[in-house]
Motif scaffolding. Structure first.
Motif, PDB file in Angstrom:
ATOM      1  N   TRP B  33      43.461  27.154  44.143  1.00 53.38           N
ATOM      2  CA  TRP B  33      42.899  27.869  43.142  1.00 53.38           C
ATOM      3  C   TRP B  33      44.075  28.682  42.518  1.00 53.38           C
ATOM      4  CZ3 TRP B  33      41.959  33.203  42.232  1.00 53.38           C
ATOM      5  CH2 TRP B  33      41.011  33.418  40.971  1.00 53.38           C
ATOM      6  N   GLN B  34      44.885  29.440  42.900  1.00 53.35           N
ATOM      7  CA  GLN B  34      45.899  30.199  42.249  1.00 53.35           C
ATOM      8  C   GLN B  34      46.645  29.508  41.639  1.00 53.35           C
ATOM      9  OE1 GLN B  34      46.167  33.550  42.437  1.00 53.35           O
ATOM     10  NE2 GLN B  34      45.312  34.197  44.579  1.00 53.35           N
ATOM     11  N   LEU B  35      47.148  28.140  42.072  1.00 57.64           N
ATOM     12  CA  LEU B  35      47.913  27.035  41.214  1.00 57.64           C
ATOM     13  C   LEU B  35      47.263  26.517  40.241  1.00 57.64           C
ATOM     14  CD1 LEU B  35      50.796  26.244  42.311  1.00 57.64           C
ATOM     15  CD2 LEU B  35      49.880  23.968  43.185  1.00 57.64           C
ATOM     16  N   VAL B  36      45.837  26.496  40.044  1.00 61.17           N
ATOM     17  CA  VAL B  36      45.283  25.570  39.057  1.00 61.17           C
ATOM     18  C   VAL B  36      45.256  26.940  37.832  1.00 61.17           C
ATOM     19  CG1 VAL B  36      42.887  25.104  38.333  1.00 61.17           C
ATOM     20  CG2 VAL B  36      43.886  24.210  40.301  1.00 61.17           C
ATOM     21  N   CYS B  37      45.014  28.347  38.341  1.00 63.83           N
ATOM     22  CA  CYS B  37      45.040  29.319  37.394  1.00 63.83           C
ATOM     23  C   CYS B  37      46.407  29.472  36.565  1.00 63.83           C
ATOM     24  CB  CYS B  37      44.728  30.439  38.190  1.00 63.83           C
ATOM     25  SG  CYS B  37      42.989  30.804  38.484  1.00 63.83           S
ATOM     26  N   PHE B  38      47.341  29.184  37.334  1.00 65.02           N
ATOM     27  CA  PHE B  38      48.985  29.209  36.969  1.00 65.02           C
ATOM     28  C   PHE B  38      49.014  28.234  35.813  1.00 65.02           C
ATOM     29  CE2 PHE B  38      53.260  27.688  37.214  1.00 65.02           C
ATOM     30  CZ  PHE B  38      53.943  28.629  36.565  1.00 65.02           C
ATOM     31  N   LEU B  39      48.539  27.077  36.249  1.00 58.69           N
ATOM     32  CA  LEU B  39      48.817  25.981  35.552  1.00 58.69           C
ATOM     33  C   LEU B  39      47.949  25.830  34.112  1.00 58.69           C
ATOM     34  CD1 LEU B  39      48.820  23.179  38.114  1.00 58.69           C
ATOM     35  CD2 LEU B  39      50.760  23.917  36.792  1.00 58.69           C
ATOM     36  N   ASN B  40      46.887  26.573  34.145  1.00 63.47           N
ATOM     37  CA  ASN B  40      45.836  26.904  32.824  1.00 63.47           C
ATOM     38  C   ASN B  40      46.621  27.938  32.133  1.00 63.47           C
ATOM     39  OD1 ASN B  40      44.154  25.051  33.872  1.00 63.47           O
ATOM     40  ND2 ASN B  40      42.626  26.452  34.789  1.00 63.47           N
ATOM     41  N   GLY B  41      47.476  28.736  32.485  1.00 63.30           N
ATOM     42  CA  GLY B  41      48.110  29.581  31.544  1.00 63.30           C
ATOM     43  C   GLY B  41      47.812  31.049  31.773  1.00 63.30           C
ATOM     44  N   GLU B  42      47.033  31.300  32.848  1.00 60.48           N
ATOM     45  CA  GLU B  42      46.601  32.481  32.975  1.00 60.48           C
ATOM     46  C   GLU B  42      47.651  33.653  33.321  1.00 60.48           C
ATOM     47  OE1 GLU B  42      42.745  32.816  34.988  1.00 60.48           O
ATOM     48  OE2 GLU B  42      42.211  30.892  34.142  1.00 60.48           O
ATOM     49  N   GLY B  43      48.629  33.515  33.769  1.00 57.32           N
ATOM     50  CA  GLY B  43      49.521  34.390  34.101  1.00 57.32           C
ATOM     51  C   GLY B  43      50.574  34.197  35.139  1.00 57.32           C
ATOM     52  N   LYS B  44      51.911  34.492  35.170  1.00 61.95           N
ATOM     53  CA  LYS B  44      52.978  34.182  36.068  1.00 61.95           C
ATOM     54  C   LYS B  44      52.697  34.740  37.574  1.00 61.95           C
ATOM     55  CE  LYS B  44      56.374  33.851  32.563  1.00 61.95           C
ATOM     56  NZ  LYS B  44      57.461  34.553  32.070  1.00 61.95           N
ATOM     57  N   VAL B  51      52.182  30.966  46.165  1.00 62.23           N
ATOM     58  CA  VAL B  51      53.174  30.744  47.225  1.00 62.23           C
ATOM     59  C   VAL B  51      52.899  31.402  48.605  1.00 62.23           C
ATOM     60  CG1 VAL B  51      55.603  31.161  47.854  1.00 62.23           C
ATOM     61  CG2 VAL B  51      55.059  30.141  45.490  1.00 62.23           C
ATOM     62  N   TYR B  52      52.504  32.571  48.128  1.00 65.46           N
ATOM     63  CA  TYR B  52      52.097  33.744  49.617  1.00 65.46           C
ATOM     64  C   TYR B  52      50.949  33.202  50.286  1.00 65.46           C
ATOM     65  CZ  TYR B  52      54.896  37.777  48.545  1.00 65.46           C
ATOM     66  OH  TYR B  52      56.092  38.611  48.581  1.00 65.46           O
ATOM     67  N   ASN B  53      49.808  32.527  49.513  1.00 64.86           N
ATOM     68  CA  ASN B  53      48.738  32.094  49.994  1.00 64.86           C
ATOM     69  C   ASN B  53      49.328  30.396  50.891  1.00 64.86           C
ATOM     70  OD1 ASN B  53      46.359  33.244  49.765  1.00 64.86           O
ATOM     71  ND2 ASN B  53      46.719  33.073  47.545  1.00 64.86           N
ATOM     72  N   LEU B  54      50.469  29.782  50.471  1.00 63.84           N
ATOM     73  CA  LEU B  54      50.714  28.580  50.942  1.00 63.84           C
ATOM     74  C   LEU B  54      51.572  29.008  52.298  1.00 63.84           C
ATOM     75  CD1 LEU B  54      52.226  26.383  48.216  1.00 63.84           C
ATOM     76  CD2 LEU B  54      50.607  25.590  50.184  1.00 63.84           C
ATOM     77  N   LEU B  55      52.147  30.159  52.372  1.00 65.11           N
ATOM     78  CA  LEU B  55      52.882  30.746  53.262  1.00 65.11           C
ATOM     79  C   LEU B  55      51.784  31.240  54.518  1.00 65.11           C
ATOM     80  CD1 LEU B  55      55.457  33.089  52.087  1.00 65.11           C
ATOM     81  CD2 LEU B  55      55.905  30.783  53.120  1.00 65.11           C
ATOM     82  N   ILE B  56      50.645  31.501  54.250  1.00 64.07           N
ATOM     83  CA  ILE B  56      49.765  32.022  55.087  1.00 64.07           C
ATOM     84  C   ILE B  56      49.106  30.752  55.659  1.00 64.07           C
ATOM     85  CG2 ILE B  56      47.347  33.130  55.564  1.00 64.07           C
ATOM     86  CD1 ILE B  56      48.137  35.033  53.090  1.00 64.07           C
ATOM     87  N   PHE B  57      48.985  29.624  54.754  1.00 67.65           N
ATOM     88  CA  PHE B  57      48.294  28.344  55.063  1.00 67.65           C
ATOM     89  C   PHE B  57      49.245  27.698  56.294  1.00 67.65           C
ATOM     90  CE2 PHE B  57      48.985  23.755  54.369  1.00 67.65           C
ATOM     91  CZ  PHE B  57      47.766  23.269  54.897  1.00 67.65           C
ATOM     92  N   ALA B  58      50.535  27.994  55.845  1.00 74.97           N
ATOM     93  CA  ALA B  58      51.508  27.090  56.832  1.00 74.97           C
ATOM     94  C   ALA B  58      51.370  27.867  58.102  1.00 74.97           C
ATOM     95  CB  ALA B  58      52.972  27.060  56.241  1.00 74.97           C
ATOM     96  N   GLU B  59      51.411  29.226  58.268  1.00 79.02           N
ATOM     97  CA  GLU B  59      51.291  30.097  59.436  1.00 79.02           C
ATOM     98  C   GLU B  59      50.097  29.892  60.176  1.00 79.02           C
ATOM     99  OE1 GLU B  59      53.505  32.289  60.838  1.00 79.02           O
ATOM    100  OE2 GLU B  59      55.033  31.480  59.014  1.00 79.02           O
ATOM    101  N   MET B  60      49.121  29.723  59.625  1.00 72.41           N
ATOM    102  CA  MET B  60      47.763  29.571  60.085  1.00 72.41           C
ATOM    103  C   MET B  60      47.506  28.133  60.598  1.00 72.41           C
ATOM    104  SD  MET B  60      45.892  31.993  60.790  1.00 72.41           S
ATOM    105  CE  MET B  60      46.902  33.763  60.628  1.00 72.41           C
ATOM    106  N   GLY B  61      48.109  26.940  59.765  1.00 69.57           N
ATOM    107  CA  GLY B  61      48.062  25.641  60.041  1.00 69.57           C
ATOM    108  C   GLY B  61      48.938  25.617  61.512  1.00 69.57           C
ATOM    109  N   LEU B  62      50.269  26.237  61.623  1.00 67.16           N
ATOM    110  CA  LEU B  62      50.955  25.873  62.759  1.00 67.16           C
ATOM    111  C   LEU B  62      50.065  26.497  64.112  1.00 67.16           C
ATOM    112  CD1 LEU B  62      54.546  26.680  61.418  1.00 67.16           C
ATOM    113  CD2 LEU B  62      53.831  24.698  62.427  1.00 67.16           C
TER     114      LEU B  62
END
Lengths: 68, 152
Positions: B33-44, B51-62
């Motif tokens: 969702w955050q990536l889609v928002c970024f790609l829609n130009g809603e802010g850097k 990226v933080y959510n991806l890190l949480i995903f990686a941690e929880m996935g492991l």
């Protein structure tokens, strides 16, 4: 190792199969088979007690020491 | 390890496995969702959050994979679990080093970008170090488990 497990001899004397002994002792067949073939590193007093109770023997009857 | 201990461990880890799997899925969804928002130009700022959510995903996935493996084998110590714990430690360490990004608009022409490295980052780095140390404890646990498995 210099300690030889004589479980097969005791089982043969009492005409008891591995499966029957495993069931009566409460061990898995694999574990008992590994013990019989000397693949195990050790045996718990608890297990030895159960085996001696079922086979009606002494711990010394189950093991034999030979020089390397 | 005796069957009763393994079965108890499998039962105990059931709730943890479900919770971590749910958090993992939520983190992935948030990241997308955050990536889609970024790609829609809603802010850097969205890209750092992604990226933080991806890190949480990686941690929880492991963590989910570790718990699933424990449930499958009934044994808490294995080489695969140690490797996964080490990967978790490295990911947390990298996540901790990453500064948080803030985009502040002062007026129509002026925009300020801030990269902050604060106590939160240090805490994340320390958690990574602690998980790294725990992975070493698991190495000792594995050797004890292997020894215990060879005692009838």
């Amino acid at each position: 190792m210099a300690i030889i497990v004589r479980l097969d001899k005791m089982m043969a004397d009492r005409k008891m199969s591995l499966n029957e002994l495993a069931e009566r002792v409460g061990m898995s067949n694999v574990n008992l088979s590994n013990l019989k073939t000397g693949k195990m590193k050790g045996i718990r007093f608890e297990t030895m007690n159960a085996i001696c109770k079922v086979l009606e023997c002494q711990p010394g009857d189950l093991f034999e020491y030979t020089k390397d | 390890m005796t069957d009763t201990i393994s079965n108890k461990l499998k039962k105990r880890t059931f709730a943890d496995t479900v919770i971590t799997c749910l958090i993992c899925a939520a983190a992935l969804a948030a990241s997308v969702w955050q990536l889609v928002c970024f790609l829609n130009g809603e802010g850097k700022a969205y890209i750092t959050n992604a990226v933080y959510n991806l890190l949480i995903f990686a941690e929880m996935g492991l963590l989910s994979l570790i718990l699933l493996e424990i449930r499958k084998t009934g044994k808490p110590f294995s080489k695969q679990i140690i490797t996964k714990l080490r990967i978790m430690a490295v990911i947390l360490f990298i996540g901790g080093i990453m500064p948080s990004y803030t985009d502040i608009r002062i007026d129509d022409k002026t925009e300020m970008v801030s990269f902050a490295f604060d106590a939160q980052n240090i805490i994340i780095i320390f958690i990574g170090i602690i998980i790294g140390i725990i992975s070493e404890v698991f190495v000792y646990g594995l050797s004890l488990q292997e020894d215990n498995d060879l005692i009838a």
